[in-house]
Design a protein around this motif. Structure first.
Motif, PDB file in Angstrom:
ATOM      1  N   ARG A  34       0.856  -1.191   0.000  1.00 32.46           N
ATOM      2  CA  ARG A  34       0.000   0.000   0.000  1.00 32.46           C
ATOM      3  C   ARG A  34       0.894   1.243   0.000  1.00 32.46           C
ATOM      4  O   ARG A  34       2.031   1.208   0.465  1.00 32.46           O
ATOM      5  N   ILE A  35       0.342   2.331  -0.496  1.00 29.60           N
ATOM      6  CA  ILE A  35       1.097   3.576  -0.530  1.00 29.60           C
ATOM      7  C   ILE A  35       0.312   4.680   0.152  1.00 29.60           C
ATOM      8  O   ILE A  35      -0.921   4.770   0.013  1.00 29.60           O
ATOM      9  N   GLU A  36       1.028   5.497   0.928  1.00 29.76           N
ATOM     10  CA  GLU A  36       0.463   6.671   1.592  1.00 29.76           C
ATOM     11  C   GLU A  36       1.195   7.883   1.014  1.00 29.76           C
ATOM     12  O   GLU A  36       2.239   8.298   1.520  1.00 29.76           O
ATOM     13  N   PRO A  37       0.692   8.458  -0.053  1.00 32.94           N
ATOM     14  CA  PRO A  37       1.447   9.488  -0.788  1.00 32.94           C
ATOM     15  C   PRO A  37       1.634  10.801  -0.043  1.00 32.94           C
ATOM     16  O   PRO A  37       2.531  11.581  -0.390  1.00 32.94           O
ATOM     17  N   ASP A  38       0.821  11.087   0.964  1.00 28.75           N
ATOM     18  CA  ASP A  38       0.881  12.393   1.630  1.00 28.75           C
ATOM     19  C   ASP A  38       1.811  12.431   2.840  1.00 28.75           C
ATOM     20  O   ASP A  38       1.964  13.496   3.457  1.00 28.75           O
ATOM     21  N   SER A  70      15.455  12.787  -2.758  1.00 28.91           N
ATOM     22  CA  SER A  70      14.532  12.971  -3.877  1.00 28.91           C
ATOM     23  C   SER A  70      15.255  12.997  -5.222  1.00 28.91           C
ATOM     24  O   SER A  70      14.689  12.603  -6.242  1.00 28.91           O
ATOM     25  N   HIS A  71      16.515  13.451  -5.219  1.00 32.20           N
ATOM     26  CA  HIS A  71      17.325  13.444  -6.437  1.00 32.20           C
ATOM     27  C   HIS A  71      18.782  13.592  -6.025  1.00 32.20           C
ATOM     28  O   HIS A  71      19.078  13.974  -4.883  1.00 32.20           O
ATOM     29  N   PRO A  72      19.717  13.274  -6.897  1.00 32.87           N
ATOM     30  CA  PRO A  72      21.136  13.336  -6.539  1.00 32.87           C
ATOM     31  C   PRO A  72      21.535  14.692  -5.976  1.00 32.87           C
ATOM     32  O   PRO A  72      21.228  15.740  -6.547  1.00 32.87           O
ATOM     33  N   GLY A  73      22.196  14.655  -4.821  1.00 33.85           N
ATOM     34  CA  GLY A  73      22.672  15.879  -4.198  1.00 33.85           C
ATOM     35  C   GLY A  73      21.653  16.609  -3.364  1.00 33.85           C
ATOM     36  O   GLY A  73      21.974  17.644  -2.752  1.00 33.85           O
ATOM     37  N   GLY A 132       5.963  10.571   0.893  1.00 31.29           N
ATOM     38  CA  GLY A 132       5.276   9.310   0.652  1.00 31.29           C
ATOM     39  C   GLY A 132       5.887   8.107   1.353  1.00 31.29           C
ATOM     40  O   GLY A 132       7.097   8.027   1.551  1.00 31.29           O
ATOM     41  N   LEU A 133       5.000   7.187   1.730  1.00 31.59           N
ATOM     42  CA  LEU A 133       5.389   5.925   2.371  1.00 31.59           C
ATOM     43  C   LEU A 133       4.769   4.766   1.605  1.00 31.59           C
ATOM     44  O   LEU A 133       3.569   4.782   1.301  1.00 31.59           O
ATOM     45  N   VAL A 134       5.573   3.758   1.286  1.00 35.17           N
ATOM     46  CA  VAL A 134       5.067   2.516   0.726  1.00 35.17           C
ATOM     47  C   VAL A 134       5.398   1.414   1.725  1.00 35.17           C
ATOM     48  O   VAL A 134       6.473   1.424   2.335  1.00 35.17           O
ATOM     49  N   TYR A 135       4.471   0.482   1.924  1.00 32.36           N
ATOM     50  CA  TYR A 135       4.725  -0.577   2.896  1.00 32.36           C
ATOM     51  C   TYR A 135       4.071  -1.879   2.454  1.00 32.36           C
ATOM     52  O   TYR A 135       3.168  -1.895   1.599  1.00 32.36           O
ATOM     53  N   ALA A 136       4.568  -2.973   3.033  1.00 34.60           N
ATOM     54  CA  ALA A 136       4.016  -4.295   2.741  1.00 34.60           C
ATOM     55  C   ALA A 136       4.208  -5.179   3.965  1.00 34.60           C
ATOM     56  O   ALA A 136       5.008  -4.866   4.866  1.00 34.60           O
ATOM     57  N   GLY A 146       9.276   8.087  -0.992  1.00 39.51           N
ATOM     58  CA  GLY A 146      10.660   8.232  -0.547  1.00 39.51           C
ATOM     59  C   GLY A 146      10.983   7.426   0.695  1.00 39.51           C
ATOM     60  O   GLY A 146      12.131   7.374   1.124  1.00 39.51           O
ATOM     61  N   ILE A 147       9.963   6.817   1.302  1.00 45.63           N
ATOM     62  CA  ILE A 147      10.151   5.988   2.499  1.00 45.63           C
ATOM     63  C   ILE A 147       9.494   4.640   2.228  1.00 45.63           C
ATOM     64  O   ILE A 147       8.383   4.577   1.675  1.00 45.63           O
TER      65      ILE A 147
END
Length: 333
Positions: free
Chosen positions: A220-224, A287-290, A230-234, A263-264
Motif C-alpha cells: 500500500r502507498i500513503e502518498p501524503d 529525492s534526487h542526486p545531491g 510518501g510511504l510505501v509498505y508491505a 521516498g520511504i
C-alpha cells in the motif's frame, strides 16, 4: 580536515585483541553478511594465533544459506555452546545489546567486552567501543583494526570482509571516498567477486517468487506522508515464509523500496515464533542526486525502540497490522 573516520581510536581494540586468551564473537540476530563476515574474519585471525574462539548468533537456528560458503564457518556454534565465561567478548555490527538477543547474557561472563560497529545509533554498551558511523560496513572497520594490529589480510579473510562490504553498500550503490580502493585491495587477494555477489545477492529458491507474489499483493502507498514524500509498505506474514528461510523475507525491502512514488519504504515481518511480534525494515532516499533531503529513518527507528543508519534502519513492534501502520505513521508525523 579531520573526519570521524580518521578520529576513531583503534588502540583499545588492538590491545584487547592482543591480550585475549579466549574469545567469543557475537553477531546480531537475523544476521546479514556484514555481521557474519566481520565475525568470521576475526575468528580466522584469532584461530591462527592459537586463541580459542567461538562465533554465534541468537536466532535463527541456522546460518542463512547464502552465507554458508564463507570461510571460517567452522567456528560458528549454537548459542547453547557459547561459553558462559570468556576473556574477551566481541559484538560485531550490533547497535545495542538488545541486538544480541538471547546471547546478551554472555556479556556478564566476559572479562572485557569490545563493540565494533558502524551504526550511528550505537548505544556503546561495551567496555571498549569502536564506532565509526562513516564506515561503509563493519567489515571495513575490521580492515582498519587488522591494519592497526599489523595482521595481513589473505584471501580467506578478504572473502569474509568483501561479503560485508558488497552487501552493506548495496553492490556499491552507497559508497564513500575510498570504498572502491578498499574493494580493489580485497580483490587483489584473488577472491572471486562475481561469485561472492551472486551467492549473497542474486540467488533465491523458487519459493521466494511465490512468497513475493503474496507479499507484494499487500503493498500500500500513503502518498501524503511527510508533506508528500510518501510511504510505501508491505507485510510478510508468518504463513508467507513457511517454505522459505528468514533471509528471503529480509530481502523483500529491497523490492519495495524501488517504488518511485514514495521516498520511504517499510516492510513488516511477522515473527515465526512469537505472536503479534514483528520486525520492521525501513528505507529512505534523497529525492534526487545531491538533494540531501531523505528522511532520517534511523531517528524514526530509534523513537520506536530500534536504530540503524540514515537511509536504512529497523525496529521491533507488537500488535496487529493496523496498529503497526498507525504507529509508524505517528512517528513519521
Amino acid at each position: 580536515m579531520t573526519t570521524m573516520r580518521d578520529a576513531v581510536d583503534l588502540d583499545g581494540a588492538v590491545e584487547a585483541l592482543k591480550a585475549a586468551r579466549s574469545v567469543t564473537i557475537v553477531c546480531h540476530v537475523q544476521p546479514d553478511a556484514d555481521t557474519v563476515g566481520s565475525g568470521l574474519a576475526l575468528a580466522l585471525v584469532m584461530h591462527r594465533r592459537g586463541i580459542p574462539v567461538w562465533v554465534s548468533f541468537a536466532e535463527p537456528a541456522e546460518l542463512p544459506e547464502s552465507m554458508r560458503s564463507l570461510p571460517g564457518a567452522q567456528h560458528l556454534v549454537a548459542p547453547a555452546d557459547v561459553p558462559a565465561e570468556v576473556d574477551l567478548l566481541i559484538a560485531v555490527d550490533c547497535g545495542s545489546a538488545g541486538r544480541l538477543g538471547a546471547l546478551v547474557d554472555r556479556i556478564s561472563g566476559a572479562a572485557t567486552t569490545l563493540v565494533l560497529d558502524h551504526h550511528r545509533s550505537n548505544t556503546r554498551f561495551g567496555d571498549i567501543n569502536v564506532i565509526d558511523a562513516e564506515a561503509e560496513s563493519t567489515t571495513s572497520l575490521i580492515v582498519r583494526v587488522l591494519d592497526a594490529w599489523g595482521v595481513p589480510i589473505d584471501a580467506e579473510v578478504a572473502h569474509c570482509l568483501y561479503a560485508g562490504l558488497v552487501t552493506d553498500t548495496g553492490s556499491f550503490r552507497w559508497v564513500r571516498p575510498g570504498t572502491h580502493v578498499l574493494a580493489e585491495r580485497l580483490l587483489a587477494t584473488g577472491i572471486d567477486s562475481g561469485e561472492i555477489a551472486r551467492t549473497l545477492l542474486d540467488t533465491h529458491p523458487f519459493g521466494w517468487l511465490t512468497m513475493l507474489s503474496r507479499v507484494l499483493a499487500t503493498a500500500r502507498i500513503e502518498p501524503d506522508v511527510r508533506g508528500g514524500i510518501g510511504l510505501v509498505y508491505a507485510f510478510v506474514r508468518r504463513a508467507d515464509t513457511l517454505d522459505v528461510s528468514s533471509e528471503e523475507a529480509e530481502s523483500v525491502i529491497d523490492i519495495v523500496r524501488t517504488t518511485s512514488e514514495a521516498g520511504i519504504a517499510a516492510v513488516f515481518k511477522e515473527s515465526r515464533t512469537v505472536t503479534d511480534r514483528w520486525t520492521v525494515s525501513l528505507r529512505s532516499r534523497d529525492s534526487h542526486p545531491g538533494a540531501q533531503d531523505g528522511v532520517d529513518v534511523a531517528a524514526i527507528a530509534s523513537a520506536l525502540g530500534g536504530g540503524g543508519h540514515r537511509f536504512a534502519a529497523g525496529y521491533t513492534a507488537y500488535g496487529g497490522p493496523e496498529d503497526l501502520v498507525a504507529g509508524l505513521l505517528a512517528a513519521l508525523e
